[in-house]
Design a protein around this motif. Structure first.
Motif, PDB file in Angstrom:
ATOM      1  N   GLU A 930     -11.078  21.784  19.778  1.00 35.61           N
ATOM      2  CA  GLU A 930     -11.830  22.953  20.854  1.00 35.61           C
ATOM      3  C   GLU A 930     -13.049  23.582  19.752  1.00 35.61           C
ATOM      4  O   GLU A 930     -14.023  23.630  20.206  1.00 35.61           O
ATOM      5  N   ALA A 931     -12.527  23.805  18.683  1.00 35.52           N
ATOM      6  CA  ALA A 931     -13.736  24.503  17.551  1.00 35.52           C
ATOM      7  C   ALA A 931     -14.874  23.201  17.200  1.00 35.52           C
ATOM      8  O   ALA A 931     -16.029  23.377  17.320  1.00 35.52           O
ATOM      9  N   LEU A 932     -14.286  22.060  17.075  1.00 40.86           N
ATOM     10  CA  LEU A 932     -15.273  20.899  16.905  1.00 40.86           C
ATOM     11  C   LEU A 932     -16.264  20.705  17.940  1.00 40.86           C
ATOM     12  O   LEU A 932     -17.562  20.538  17.952  1.00 40.86           O
ATOM     13  N   ASN A 933     -15.594  20.844  19.332  1.00 40.04           N
ATOM     14  CA  ASN A 933     -16.245  20.881  20.320  1.00 40.04           C
ATOM     15  C   ASN A 933     -17.461  22.002  20.800  1.00 40.04           C
ATOM     16  O   ASN A 933     -18.615  21.636  21.299  1.00 40.04           O
ATOM     17  N   GLU A 934     -17.186  23.141  20.342  1.00 39.61           N
ATOM     18  CA  GLU A 934     -18.012  24.164  20.594  1.00 39.61           C
ATOM     19  C   GLU A 934     -19.446  24.043  19.890  1.00 39.61           C
ATOM     20  O   GLU A 934     -20.341  24.563  20.233  1.00 39.61           O
ATOM     21  N   GLU A 935     -19.309  23.369  18.642  1.00 38.73           N
ATOM     22  CA  GLU A 935     -20.680  23.175  17.766  1.00 38.73           C
ATOM     23  C   GLU A 935     -21.469  21.889  18.010  1.00 38.73           C
ATOM     24  O   GLU A 935     -22.122  21.379  17.231  1.00 38.73           O
ATOM     25  N   SER A 936     -21.040  20.859  19.033  1.00 36.11           N
ATOM     26  CA  SER A 936     -21.220  19.508  19.532  1.00 36.11           C
ATOM     27  C   SER A 936     -21.632  19.367  20.813  1.00 36.11           C
ATOM     28  O   SER A 936     -21.166  20.132  21.571  1.00 36.11           O
ATOM     29  N   SER A 937     -22.954  18.706  20.889  1.00 44.84           N
ATOM     30  CA  SER A 937     -23.426  18.312  22.342  1.00 44.84           C
ATOM     31  C   SER A 937     -22.415  17.629  23.055  1.00 44.84           C
ATOM     32  O   SER A 937     -22.557  17.565  24.229  1.00 44.84           O
ATOM     33  N   LYS A 938     -21.805  16.721  22.105  1.00 46.85           N
ATOM     34  CA  LYS A 938     -20.897  15.770  22.958  1.00 46.85           C
ATOM     35  C   LYS A 938     -19.351  16.138  22.291  1.00 46.85           C
ATOM     36  O   LYS A 938     -19.083  16.329  21.357  1.00 46.85           O
ATOM     37  N   SER A 939     -18.673  16.175  23.342  1.00 45.68           N
ATOM     38  CA  SER A 939     -17.009  16.646  23.086  1.00 45.68           C
ATOM     39  C   SER A 939     -16.056  15.475  22.651  1.00 45.68           C
ATOM     40  O   SER A 939     -16.581  14.262  23.215  1.00 45.68           O
ATOM     41  N   ILE A 940     -15.173  16.044  21.837  1.00 51.38           N
ATOM     42  CA  ILE A 940     -13.943  15.125  21.652  1.00 51.38           C
ATOM     43  C   ILE A 940     -13.101  15.166  22.968  1.00 51.38           C
ATOM     44  O   ILE A 940     -12.882  16.245  23.241  1.00 51.38           O
ATOM     45  N   GLU A 941     -12.673  13.782  23.371  1.00 47.48           N
ATOM     46  CA  GLU A 941     -11.675  14.174  24.416  1.00 47.48           C
ATOM     47  C   GLU A 941     -10.572  13.446  24.038  1.00 47.48           C
ATOM     48  O   GLU A 941     -10.316  12.503  23.243  1.00 47.48           O
ATOM     49  N   MET A 942      -9.426  13.967  24.652  1.00 46.36           N
ATOM     50  CA  MET A 942      -7.855  13.485  24.176  1.00 46.36           C
ATOM     51  C   MET A 942      -7.107  13.609  25.353  1.00 46.36           C
ATOM     52  O   MET A 942      -7.164  14.319  26.437  1.00 46.36           O
ATOM     53  N   ALA A 943      -6.090  12.576  25.378  1.00 40.96           N
ATOM     54  CA  ALA A 943      -5.242  12.233  26.473  1.00 40.96           C
ATOM     55  C   ALA A 943      -3.971  11.879  25.784  1.00 40.96           C
ATOM     56  O   ALA A 943      -4.222  10.989  25.084  1.00 40.96           O
ATOM     57  N   ILE A 944      -2.876  12.524  26.472  1.00 41.29           N
ATOM     58  CA  ILE A 944      -1.454  12.014  26.025  1.00 41.29           C
ATOM     59  C   ILE A 944      -0.741  11.597  27.159  1.00 41.29           C
ATOM     60  O   ILE A 944      -0.546  12.533  28.411  1.00 41.29           O
ATOM     61  N   ASP A 945      -0.159  10.596  27.233  1.00 42.13           N
ATOM     62  CA  ASP A 945       0.762  10.058  28.498  1.00 42.13           C
ATOM     63  C   ASP A 945       1.828   9.295  27.967  1.00 42.13           C
ATOM     64  O   ASP A 945       1.923   8.865  26.914  1.00 42.13           O
ATOM     65  N   TYR A 946       2.779   8.823  28.898  1.00 39.55           N
ATOM     66  CA  TYR A 946       3.809   7.905  28.878  1.00 39.55           C
ATOM     67  C   TYR A 946       3.201   6.359  28.555  1.00 39.55           C
ATOM     68  O   TYR A 946       2.222   6.130  29.233  1.00 39.55           O
ATOM     69  N   LEU A 947       3.973   5.777  27.546  1.00 43.04           N
ATOM     70  CA  LEU A 947       3.724   4.423  27.564  1.00 43.04           C
ATOM     71  C   LEU A 947       3.942   3.615  29.009  1.00 43.04           C
ATOM     72  O   LEU A 947       3.436   2.948  29.307  1.00 43.04           O
ATOM     73  N   ASP A 948       5.401   3.965  29.003  1.00 43.73           N
ATOM     74  CA  ASP A 948       5.985   3.255  30.352  1.00 43.73           C
ATOM     75  C   ASP A 948       6.143   4.584  31.308  1.00 43.73           C
ATOM     76  O   ASP A 948       7.059   5.327  31.296  1.00 43.73           O
ATOM     77  N   ILE A 949       5.211   4.653  32.545  1.00 45.13           N
ATOM     78  CA  ILE A 949       5.124   5.807  33.392  1.00 45.13           C
ATOM     79  C   ILE A 949       6.341   5.861  34.110  1.00 45.13           C
ATOM     80  O   ILE A 949       6.957   6.798  34.359  1.00 45.13           O
ATOM     81  N   SER A 950       6.699   4.711  34.645  1.00 53.51           N
ATOM     82  CA  SER A 950       7.848   4.567  35.399  1.00 53.51           C
ATOM     83  C   SER A 950       9.110   4.923  34.731  1.00 53.51           C
ATOM     84  O   SER A 950       9.989   5.578  35.435  1.00 53.51           O
ATOM     85  N   GLN A 951       9.577   4.795  33.617  1.00 55.59           N
ATOM     86  CA  GLN A 951      10.743   4.902  32.943  1.00 55.59           C
ATOM     87  C   GLN A 951      10.535   6.243  32.263  1.00 55.59           C
ATOM     88  O   GLN A 951      11.345   6.636  31.490  1.00 55.59           O
ATOM     89  N   LYS A 952       9.401   6.597  31.927  1.00 55.60           N
ATOM     90  CA  LYS A 952       8.960   8.037  31.146  1.00 55.60           C
ATOM     91  C   LYS A 952       9.335   7.910  29.535  1.00 55.60           C
ATOM     92  O   LYS A 952      10.141   8.485  28.997  1.00 55.60           O
ATOM     93  N   LYS A 953       9.175   6.597  29.211  1.00 59.20           N
ATOM     94  CA  LYS A 953       9.321   6.046  27.918  1.00 59.20           C
ATOM     95  C   LYS A 953       8.194   5.962  27.201  1.00 59.20           C
ATOM     96  O   LYS A 953       7.246   5.582  27.560  1.00 59.20           O
ATOM     97  N   GLY A 954       8.310   6.358  25.741  1.00 60.39           N
ATOM     98  CA  GLY A 954       7.223   5.889  24.870  1.00 60.39           C
ATOM     99  C   GLY A 954       5.908   6.922  25.195  1.00 60.39           C
ATOM    100  O   GLY A 954       6.134   7.752  26.233  1.00 60.39           O
TER     101      GLY A 954
END
Length: 965
Positions: A930-954
């Motif tokens: 968040e601090a890095l995004n405030e001083e940059s015109s282009k933001s760093i994007e982050m996404a976290i999810d399951y590797l196997d969504i159906s089994q909710k594993k990984g």
């Protein structure tokens, strides 16, 4: 009914000549400059001019404007007027001087160089114009000719004798002929014929019988010559000679047109018709008439000696006078039977007018002391029924015998319908059926004013309003004013059509009523001449309304007031007491007798000539029309005085105006002047036109003018001011912008420093956190392994610590450095966890890891979470961690996947083991991003999810970083 119109048409000539006309009179009380008037003339603009003994007057139909020596006249007594082809009005005063009027100015011998050269021996007697533009001026002793080249030619002697011109001038075949007397004591008379280079005499036949006094008794025109010869007028017209006998008291004559001649006498005016060879009418009895004139609207004007001016707008109006003991009696009632018109007047008299021979005689008389008005007349068989205001309220006359039916009731109105007569009195309404006797009022025993029978009901007018009585129950009356407030006024007369009754009120106009509702209402607001209505009469689809301000004609088919008639049209009075109309014959009773007219015989020709009398600003005055001019900035007033000449309109003229440049809307006024006291600089056009009483539109006046601007309002000055203003504003704005930019830069520098400090703080938080975790791992490793392996682990750990300390001090590191750091960390953790998981780091071949920079230690916390919270808790299988680096447009994509227990499983384990150290890595990394995004015109994007969504594993972590970071 039809026979009346035929009889009136056949005997209208006799009727008109037997009676008098009604004249509009103007004297000093109206604004005329004097009572003795010598000459009347109309100029090109339509104004009427009057030469009087005390000045010159101009009349526009509404107002008089008077001129005297103070305005430039040589003398106040003006004898004659004439207009030449150039529009100059020549003025002949009673002194040896001459002047003319043009464009608002008087040109006299003091201000005009040409006139100053003319020396008159006596007062001028005539001015004429030659065929070539010569100006011919006569006085009593000489002839002065002014040539077009402004040369003077003076003739004052003939055969060594002085001449005496008689005032008449004939211009024919390039010769000027002037009747003159010459010789001893002016014994000889002849025509002096003047050509361009000579003159000669030509005595007329029977010259010694000619009577020459002034131009009033002679007329010389190429096609018409009139001389007074003895007691005759000798007329030479188109080669034919005729003689007309003139009265002994003739003062002169005036030509109206090619067919009519006015003969002015000391007691009347006679109208002579050339084609009929006889006198056809008589005007203005008992007045000394000095001049007569026919204007462009067809009205007759008469100048008198001592009584001002009279105007006769139309000969269609004829007045009958009823005189007793030298007193003119007012008329209060009119009725007709066969070919006689019956007129009820004051003094209890009923007169009859024989419409065949036009004779007037007294018919019957109701004896009573006092005024005794005859308020109603009706007929039944050979009986004459008369209502009066005397004690003998209702009388029947038959074969000279009078029968009195009502006494002491003072009749106000008499209504006859079929077999019954209603008489309204001060004590109620009497109902008379022939053959029956009358004892008491039939209904409404109160003071009544009028009554009528309509649709089987009786309607009775009172001072209070209108009442209704059913024929089946005449004992009960309904006051209609309770339901209809308009019917609460004093009722003066009633009349009916097939579908409604008309109610005349004394103060509330005319009301149409059908017995159930009010259908229409006429007042002054919608065109009625007055709300004080005195009588009404219905005939031929027209409703005639008599008021105290004239007669109104309402067209019932069009529901509008079509005509109005007043004394200015020819009525003897504006107060209308009673009306009788049949076909095209209208009879009106007034306080000054009876007036007859035929609407179709009225000449409705009118003019509407709009003239500008004066234009003025603060500093300048124009006495005539000026179509354009320019005013100085301080001279910004615009005033205009104007008048529309329309004599038949009698001042009822509406003016429409606007000032384009200030207001484009048209405005309506009856005023004859408009003033704009202060106008801003600019270009304007004043537009004005008039509409007379007959709806005729005048010529339109357009005056264009400009008001200059002050120097500080001019374009060049405003341009300089604008430029200076812009420069000043630019100077202060630029200073302000520089100051704002400096302040902004200071803020940015401060913000950048704070961000850097914040990053250092985040990294400072992460370093002990990481070291703590590593030491914890070493401790576990020593307890579970040999000393040799522990020593190796400590060596690898110390290398990782050195990298951590080295990289955390940098703002940005290369991707290669970040990959080496992650590899060292994975190797160390792989050893610590007994190689219970496998890992791989994959780099896209398009990536140049040495040229791509990113914040340090940004990816390690995700690897740590994958090991400690993902694959560490696997029981039956080995863990796998894969790290991929790739390029997507302007972004570096970092993807980490593990086959661990997943996010939800990790959270469950944390909840069960509360003493387990809770990792702060993800929280710190999120705040850092968040601090890095405030001083940059282009933001760093982050996404976290399951590797196997159906089994909710990984777990799968994707981090997108701008490549320039």
């Amino acid at each position: 009914m039809k026979s009346l119109l035929v009889v009136i048409s056949l005997f209208c000539f006799k009727l008109l000549h037997a009676q008098s006309y009604n004249y509009q009179h103007y004297d000093v009380s109206n604004g005329l400059s004097g009572l003795t008037v010598y000459k009347i003339i109309q100029d090109r603009e339509g104004f009427m001019w009057f030469a009087t003994e005390t000045g010159l007057s101009r009349f526009d139909g509404t107002n008089f404007k008077n001129f005297s020596t103070a305005d430039g006249l040589p003398d106040n007594e003006i004898i004659d007027l004439s207009i030449d082809s150039k529009g100059r009005m020549w003025i002949l005063p009673f002194t040896n001087a001459i002047c003319y009027y043009k464009d608002g100015l008087f040109h006299n011998q003091k201000n005009d160089s040409l006139l100053a050269r003319i020396s008159l021996i006596s007062e001028p007697t005539n001015i004429a114009e030659g065929e070539n533009g010569e100006l011919i001026i006569l006085d009593r002793r000489q002839i002065v000719i002014v040539t077009p080249e402004k040369k003077l030619r003076i003739i004052n002697r003939l055969e060594n004798h002085l001449i005496s011109p008689y005032g008449a001038v004939l211009v024919e075949n390039n010769t000027i002929s002037v009747p003159v007397a010459y010789g001893v004591e002016h014994a000889k008379f002849s025509f002096l014929n003047i050509s361009e280079d000579s003159f000669y005499l030509s005595p007329p036949e029977d010259a010694r019988q000619y009577i020459w006094t002034t131009s009033l008794t002679s007329l010389l025109k190429p096609s018409l010559k009139i001389f007074q010869v003895g007691k005759f007028l000798k007329i030479l017209q188109k080669g034919k000679k005729s003689y007309v006998t003139v009265p002994d008291n003739m003062l002169g004559f005036d030509l109206l047109n090619d067919s009519m001649l006015f003969v002015n006498c000391s007691d009347k005016v006679l109208l002579y018709n050339f084609y009929q060879h006889q006198y056809t009418d008589t005007f203005l009895l008992n007045k000394v008439v000095t001049n007569s004139f026919l204007d462009s609207e067809g009205s007759y004007w008469f100048a008198t000696n001592g009584y001002g001016v009279y105007r006769l707008a139309s000969t269609a109006f004829v007045n009958y006078n009823f005189v007793v003991g030298g007193n003119l009696l007012p008329v209060y009632s009119i009725a007709k039977s066969n070919q006689k018109l019956y007129v009820g007047t004051n003094r209890g008299k009923v007169w009859d007018i024989n419409l065949i021979n036009n004779s007037i005689s007294a018919n019957v008389e109701v004896s009573s002391p006092g005024e005794n008005r005859i308020t109603g007349i009706a007929f039944y068989d050979a009986k004459t029924i008369v209502a009066s205001s005397s004690l003998e309220s209702l009388c029947i006359f038959e074969n000279g015998k009078k029968t009195r039916l009502i006494k002491g009731a003072s009749g106000k109105d008499l209504y006859y319908d079929k077999d019954q007569i209603l008489i309204s009195t001060i004590v109620g309404v009497y109902k008379l059926k022939f053959g029956e006797t009358i004892s008491d009022p039939a209904f409404l025993t109160t003071r009544t004013t009028c009554s009528i029978f309509f649709q089987n009901d009786y309607f009775i007018g009172t001072l209070k309003g209108l009442f209704r009585t059913k024929e089946t129950n005449i004992k009960d009356s309904i006051f209609l004013g309770e339901k209809f407030p308009l019917l609460t006024s004093r009722i003066s007369a009633l009349a009916k059509t097939n579908h409604s009754i008309w109610v005349a009120t004394y103060g509330n106009g005319i009301i149409e009523f059908d017995g159930e509702k009010i259908l229409s209402h006429y007042t002054q607001a919608n065109g009625l001449s007055s709300n004080m209505c005195r009588d009404i009469f219905v005939s031929g689809g027209k409703l005639w309304v008599g008021t105290d301000k004239g007669l109104n004609e309402i067209d019932l088919t069009l529901n509008k007031i079509s005509n109005k008639y007043t004394t200015k049209d020819g009525l003897s009075s504006d107060i209308i007491n009673c009306i009788y109309v049949e076909n095209d014959s209208v009879f009106v009773g007034t306080p000054y007798g009876l007036t007859f007219f035929s609407p179709n015989a009225i000449d409705k020709k009118s003019i509407a000539v709009l003239n500008v009398n004066k234009i003025a600003s603060k500093d300048s005055v124009w006495l005539a029309y000026a179509d354009s001019f320019t005013l100085k900035p301080s001279d910004n007033k615009f005033y205009i005085d104007y008048a529309c000449v329309s004599f038949k309109s009698n001042g009822n003229i509406h003016y429409y105006y606007r000032l384009v440049g200030l207001d484009n809307e048209w405005h309506n006024t009856k005023e004859t002047s408009i003033n704009y006291p202060s106008l801003p600089p600019g270009n304007y056009q004043f537009q004005l036109y008039a509409v007379n009483a007959f709806g005729k539109k005048s010529n339109e006046v357009k005056i264009s003018f400009s008001i200059e601007s002050f120097f500080y309002q001019k374009a060049w000055f405003l341009t300089i001011v604008c430029i200076l203003g812009i420069l000043i504003v630019w100077y202060f704005v630029s200073r302000r912008i520089k100051k704002i930019r400096a302040e902004q830069n200071d803020k940015l520098r401060t913000q950048k420093r704070l961000t850097e400090l914040e990053q250092l703080a985040f990294r400072a938080q992460m370093n002990p956190h990481f070291i703590f975790n590593c030491l914890n791992s070493i401790q576990q490793y020593i307890f579970s392994k040999s000393a040799l392996e522990a020593n190796k682990f400590i060596t690898d750990f110390s290398s990782l610590i050195r990298q951590t300390l080295d990289l955390s001090a940098k703002k940005n590191i290369s991707l290669a450095e970040e990959i080496r750091y992650i590899s060292t960390y994975l190797s160390l953790e792989h050893t610590r966890f007994d190689k219970s998981f496998d890992y791989s780091i994959n780099i896209d071949g398009n990536l140049n890891t040495e040229e791509i920079f990113l914040p340090p230690l940004l990816m390690q916390p995700f690897v740590e979470n994958a090991i400690r919270h993902g694959i560490r808790n696997l029981n039956n299988r080995e863990g796998v961690i894969n790290i991929d680096f790739s390029l997507a447009g302007d972004y570096l994509v970092y993807q980490l996947t593990d086959n661990g227990i997943g996010i939800e499983g990790s959270l469950k384990l944390r909840g069960k083991n509360v003493i387990e150290h809770q990792s702060k890595g993800m929280t710190l990394i999120q705040k850092r991003i968040e601090a890095l995004n405030e001083e940059s015109s282009k933001s760093i994007e982050m996404a976290i999810d399951y590797l196997d969504i159906s089994q909710k594993k990984g777990t799968k972590v994707i981090l997108r970083l701008p490549v320039y970071i």
